[in-house]
Design a protein around this motif. Structure first.
Motif, short mmCIF file in Angstrom:
data_model
loop_
_atom_site.label_atom_id
_atom_site.label_comp_id
_atom_site.label_asym_id
_atom_site.label_seq_id
_atom_site.Cartn_x
_atom_site.Cartn_y
_atom_site.Cartn_z
N SER A 1 0.83 -1.33 0.01
CA SER A 1 0.25 0.28 -0.05
C SER A 1 0.95 1.84 -0.19
O SER A 1 0.22 2.40 -0.69
CB SER A 1 -0.81 -0.48 1.05
N GLN A 2 2.11 1.10 0.86
CA GLN A 2 3.18 2.44 0.56
C GLN A 2 3.47 2.70 -0.82
O GLN A 2 4.77 3.43 -1.23
CB GLN A 2 3.98 2.47 1.68
N GLY A 3 3.23 1.62 -1.81
CA GLY A 3 4.59 1.74 -2.97
C GLY A 3 5.65 1.49 -3.26
O GLY A 3 6.09 1.49 -4.25
N MET A 4 5.64 0.54 -2.24
CA MET A 4 7.15 -0.46 -2.98
C MET A 4 6.64 -1.72 -2.61
O MET A 4 5.92 -2.35 -2.97
CB MET A 4 7.89 -0.75 -1.28
N ASP B 1 3.87 10.49 0.52
CA ASP B 1 2.93 9.84 2.08
C ASP B 1 1.48 9.07 1.21
O ASP B 1 0.80 8.51 2.33
CB ASP B 1 2.33 11.23 2.90
N ALA B 2 1.27 9.65 0.07
CA ALA B 2 0.22 8.58 -0.50
C ALA B 2 0.05 6.78 -0.46
O ALA B 2 1.62 6.64 -0.11
CB ALA B 2 0.21 8.60 -2.08
N THR B 3 -0.81 6.51 -1.19
CA THR B 3 -0.71 5.42 -0.42
C THR B 3 -1.32 4.73 -2.18
O THR B 3 -1.83 5.23 -2.87
CB THR B 3 -1.77 4.81 0.22
N VAL B 4 -1.19 3.72 -2.70
CA VAL B 4 -1.30 3.10 -3.97
C VAL B 4 -2.75 2.69 -4.13
O VAL B 4 -2.68 1.81 -2.51
CB VAL B 4 -0.38 1.93 -4.48
N THR B 5 -3.61 3.26 -4.95
CA THR B 5 -5.25 3.05 -4.91
C THR B 5 -5.43 2.16 -5.75
O THR B 5 -6.55 1.52 -6.47
CB THR B 5 -6.05 4.00 -4.99
#
Length: 879
Positions: A290-293, A318-322
């Motif tokens: 969710s943190q983009g890693m 600080d965004a999350t992958v949606t």
């Protein structure tokens, strides 16, 4: 007499105006064909309906290519087929806006045991893989089957069903489990959904939470099976990789499924993934948290699955992958986050990068996932995504009820769509033909008609580098066709414009000097008898068809040149050298003898020319051994071998010769006229020969010295102006097309020189000037406007040439200036591809744009030429 003048004036006026009108009409036709490329997309609402299902209940929705029906699959395994509003039916949009729910065509329970916990689909394919709550997976195929019904049967059914209306093209009706539509040809097309489901395959004991798959064909013909590679994440955070293969019996044709699972290292992905994906080649599996890693797993060797690379998809955010999914082709990965950012990622080979931008990237297989495309920030968090099944367009839905349509390759913003309700967009889909959109938000399902225009074409993509899949950096490329719809088409005009300039430059560099010098000779120095023989002969050269010249160049001349490349390069020096040396040696003959042979001196040029060609042929192997390691083709493709001095010598010889001419004209000649000119004929001639040989040696030494300095500085010409040798290349085209353009330049230039008043020549000669001085300082400046017109007409002839370039130019749309490489021009590209282009397509209109660009280039060159011609004409009047 007066009547004939009036008629002549009228004919000339009408002809001139007609010519202007015809040219303007041609330009207008080109513009009208090109304009649709840059028109904005059109989106119009067809219907809005309320959904009969709860949010999150539907796991997948699909629409047919005619947008008359669709199917949806719910979590409990129920398949429901519904009727949609056809976008081209007259009056249906307003009539059906009042409908509160879908018309159910057919409903069937596909799965009786268990629920669907995950689903994997592939853009453009009818097959899908279902992950179940019991830890199994099942493959399914849901496709639309089409048939045409007998009009008699339809009319009988309509009489029995008064509510059904099929009066006009586009009208639809429900017949049993089918949706029938009246086509524009008056036929009745019926479609239904055909569903097949395989037996479950056990993967884990826990429910399947995430799933992605890749389908590959394992055979040919009716007995060919399928192989499905999948990656799954279970509820207990276990990552599974497996393959399911279909085996068909040779006797019965029945299919059996065999499965195998492979171990994935524990904790390979760090945090539990939110998305799992597998690429189009089945080489890598992606796990994104969710943190983009993102963790890229190398799965080519199933016995040694390992981490190839870790990439941060949201650096410094600080965004999350949606949202994260593939676009068409499964190579470019779409990434959307909670801040509304949208980007496209695909892998590149690190060794192909010439800079240090990715020097710090760690990768076990030499590839790196890079952010190639970045789009404007949306109005809210990205909530859903869908990719087109026939192009690189994709539709992004936001939690504000808005949607945006983009094109991945060109990064073009195609359209914005806003729902009436501001709720979160939970479903966004592009119709199979890219002519419709279906969007669900806040319990409302909207159907839109779409006319996207040409999303794959922008001014930037036409003339500036674009980052295409698989390439290490943005490039200008032309590739208008492919064997698969998934391939990324490339419509950059820059290589074609570059090829046009390349062909023009090399052709004019060869043809223009010969034509102009020949015109000067026959006009000012040859006898009348020689001129009457030479001029018609040269003009007859124009009658040779260009297709014949191209044929001879490609099948005869090009193979011969390939065998004697060093000799051809040596001829650049030996032929001019022997001709000039022969001219100096001619002066050693007695004066009375040369005067008697004056009418025949042109014939003495032939053996000298042959001698220059013979010397080049004999010196070729020696030159190849000295400068090109004994094999020029090997030397050209290995910049790390040998020295670049030989290449610089070829390039710098004309420049060095020009420098020596300047030194001679503004330095040596002043002393020469004051000290040597009054000597007797024999000593004067011997000293002149010595001066010529000295200047020749100086030319060679200067070229070698400059080439050595450039080579020591690390600047090797290989890979720029010279490079890998192709049989059909710029050298061949320059020679043959220069040969084709010589007659037109020669004829116009000779006529321009002949129109110079004789009294100007007489005045100059009477003042003591030589014939050569009179030609350079009186005749040429006076005729400059005509000479320039000859050059420009020749330039236009070369720029528009098609057949010679098509047959001898290699036909490769590249943008380098390598004289040993091929190219493709605007005119040849139109000739090759226009007959096969689909009318009205982007490809078709880009070809018309190519014609318009060529038209504008020619118009610009001719305009500049006319301005320059008028300037020289005013100067000539002053004489």
């Amino acid at each position: 007499m007066r009547f004939s003048d009036i008629v002549s004036e009228g004919v000339i006026t009408v002809g001139g105006i007609g010519t202007i009108v015809a040219v303007c009409l041609v330009a207008l036709v080109l513009v009208m064909e090109v304009l649709p490329l840059f028109r904005s997309a059109k989106v119009s609402e067809l219907s809005v309906r309320k959904t009969s299902w709860q949010s999150g209940e539907v796991v997948h929705f699909e629409v047919n290519e005619y947008q008359t029906m669709g199917w949806l699959l719910t979590r409990d395994g129920t398949l429901q087929v519904v009727r949609l509003i056809p976008p081209d039916a007259k009056g249906t949009a307003e009539k059906d806006k009042a409908v509160t729910s879908f018309d159910v065509v057919h409903e069937k329970k596909l799965i009786d045991d268990g629920e669907i916990s995950a689903i994997s689909t592939s853009t453009g394919e009818t097959g899908l893989v279902l992950g179940m709550t019991d830890g199994t997976i099942r493959t399914a195929d849901l496709s639309f089957q089409t048939q045409f019904i007998d009009p008699v049967e339809i009319k009988d059914w309509l009489r029995e069903t008064p509510a059904a209306q099929l009066n006009e093209p586009g009208d639809t009706a429900i017949l049993k489990d089918q949706v029938v539509q009246m086509t524009s040809q008056g036929q009745y097309r019926a479609q239904k959904v055909q569903a097949t489901l395989t037996d479950p395959v056990k993967v884990a004991d826990a429910p399947i939470r995430l799933l992605d798959h890749l389908t590959e064909s394992t055979g040919r013909g009716s007995l060919g099976g399928r192989s499905i590679t999948f990656v799954a994440l279970t509820e207990d955070a276990q990552l599974k990789l497996g393959k399911v293969s279909e085996k068909k019996s040779l006797l019965t044709g029945k299919a059996k499924w065999q499965s195998s699972l492979f171990d994935v290292p524990e904790n390979a992905t760090g945090k539990p993934p939110k998305f799992v994906r597998i690429d189009g080649l089945g080489n890598h599996a992606y796990a994104i948290d969710s943190q983009g890693m993102l963790t890229r797993l190398d799965i080519r060797d199933t016995k040694n699955i390992h981490v190839a690379e870790n990439v941060d998809l949201l650096p410094g955010s600080d965004a999350t992958v949606t949202a994260c999914d593939w676009i068409l082709g499964r190579e470019t990965l779409f990434v959307g986050d909670s801040s509304g950012n949208v980007s496209g990622w695909f892998p590149i080979r690190l060794a192909d990068r010439t800079d240090d931008a990715f020097a710090d990237r760690e990768s076990s297989d030499g590839f790196a996932l890079v952010q190639a495309h970045l789009f404007p920030i949306g109005p809210g968090a990205v909530s859903t995504f869908d990719a087109s099944s026939r192009s690189r367009m994709f539709l992004v839905g936001y939690d504000t009820g808005d949607c945006s349509l983009y094109h991945m390759t060109t990064e073009k913003h195609v359209a914005d769509i806003a729902m009436d309700s501001p709720g979160k967009v939970t479903l966004a889909q592009i119709a199979p033909r890219d002519d419709g959109l279906l969007i669900e938000a806040d319990g409302q399902f909207a159907h839109f008609a779409l006319s996207p225009g040409a999303p794959d074409i922008t001014l930037t993509s036409l003339f500036f580098p674009v980052w295409y899949e698989g390439y290490a950096e943005p490039l200008n490329m032309w590739q208008s066709s492919s064997s698969k719809i998934e391939d990324e088409l490339k419509f950059s005009l820059f290589p074609l414009v570059s090829g046009t300039f390349k062909a023009t430059f090399y052709s004019m560099m060869f043809g223009a000097p010969i034509a102009l010098l020949a015109a000067i000779y026959t006009s000012e120095f040859s006898t009348r008898r020689t001129r009457l023989l030479v001029k018609p002969t040269v003009e007859m050269m124009a009658s040779l068809p260009s297709v014949v010249l191209g044929f001879v160049a490609a099948l005869v001349f090009a193979p011969i040149v390939e065998q004697i490349i060093p000799a051809c390069l040596a001829s650049i020096f030996t032929v001019p050298f022997t001709i000039l040396l022969g001219a100096y040696l001619w002066q050693l003959l007695p004066r009375w003898f040369t005067l008697r042979l004056q009418p025949f001196r042109l014939w003495f040029l032939m053996p000298v020319l042959m001698l220059g060609i013979y010397l080049a042929y004999q010196l070729g192997p020696t030159v190849e051994g000295w400068l090109f390691l004994g094999n020029i083709k090997f030397w050209l493709v290995h910049p790390d071998k040998g020295s670049g001095v030989g290449g610089w010598l070829i390039i710098l010889l004309p420049f060095s010769a020009l420098v020596m001419m300047v030194i001679d004209g503004y330095g040596i000649s002043t002393y020469w006229r004051n000290r040597i000119a009054k000597m007797p004929r024999l000593p004067f001639t011997l000293l002149s020969v010595a001066k010529f040989l000295g200047l020749t040696l100086g030319t060679l030494l200067l070229a070698v010295m400059l080439g050595s300095l450039l080579d020591l500085a690390g600047w090797d010409p290989r890979g720029s102006y010279i490079g890998e040798y192709d049989q059909r290349n710029s050298l061949i085209v320059g020679f043959v097309m220069g040969f084709a353009v010589i007659p037109i330049i020669y004829t116009i230039a000779d006529d321009a020189l002949s129109t110079v008043p004789a009294h100007l020549r007489s005045a100059s000669l009477g003042c003591g000037a030589t014939a050569w001085q009179t030609t350079l300082r009186i005749v040429i400046p006076t005729a400059m406007s005509g000479l320039f017109s000859a050059m420009m007409i020749g330039l236009g002839r070369v720029a528009g040439e098609t057949m010679i370039v098509l047959m001898a130019g290699g036909n490769t749309p590249i943008e380098d200036w390598n004289i040993f490489n091929g190219f493709r021009t605007l005119s040849t590209n139109i000739a090759i591809e226009l007959p096969e282009a689909v009318q009205g397509s982007s490809h078709y209109r880009v070809l018309f744009l190519s014609a318009l660009v060529l038209f504008l280039l020619t118009f610009l060159i001719n305009t500049v030429a006319e301005v320059v011609r008028l300037y020289f004409r005013r100067r000539a009047y002053q004489l």
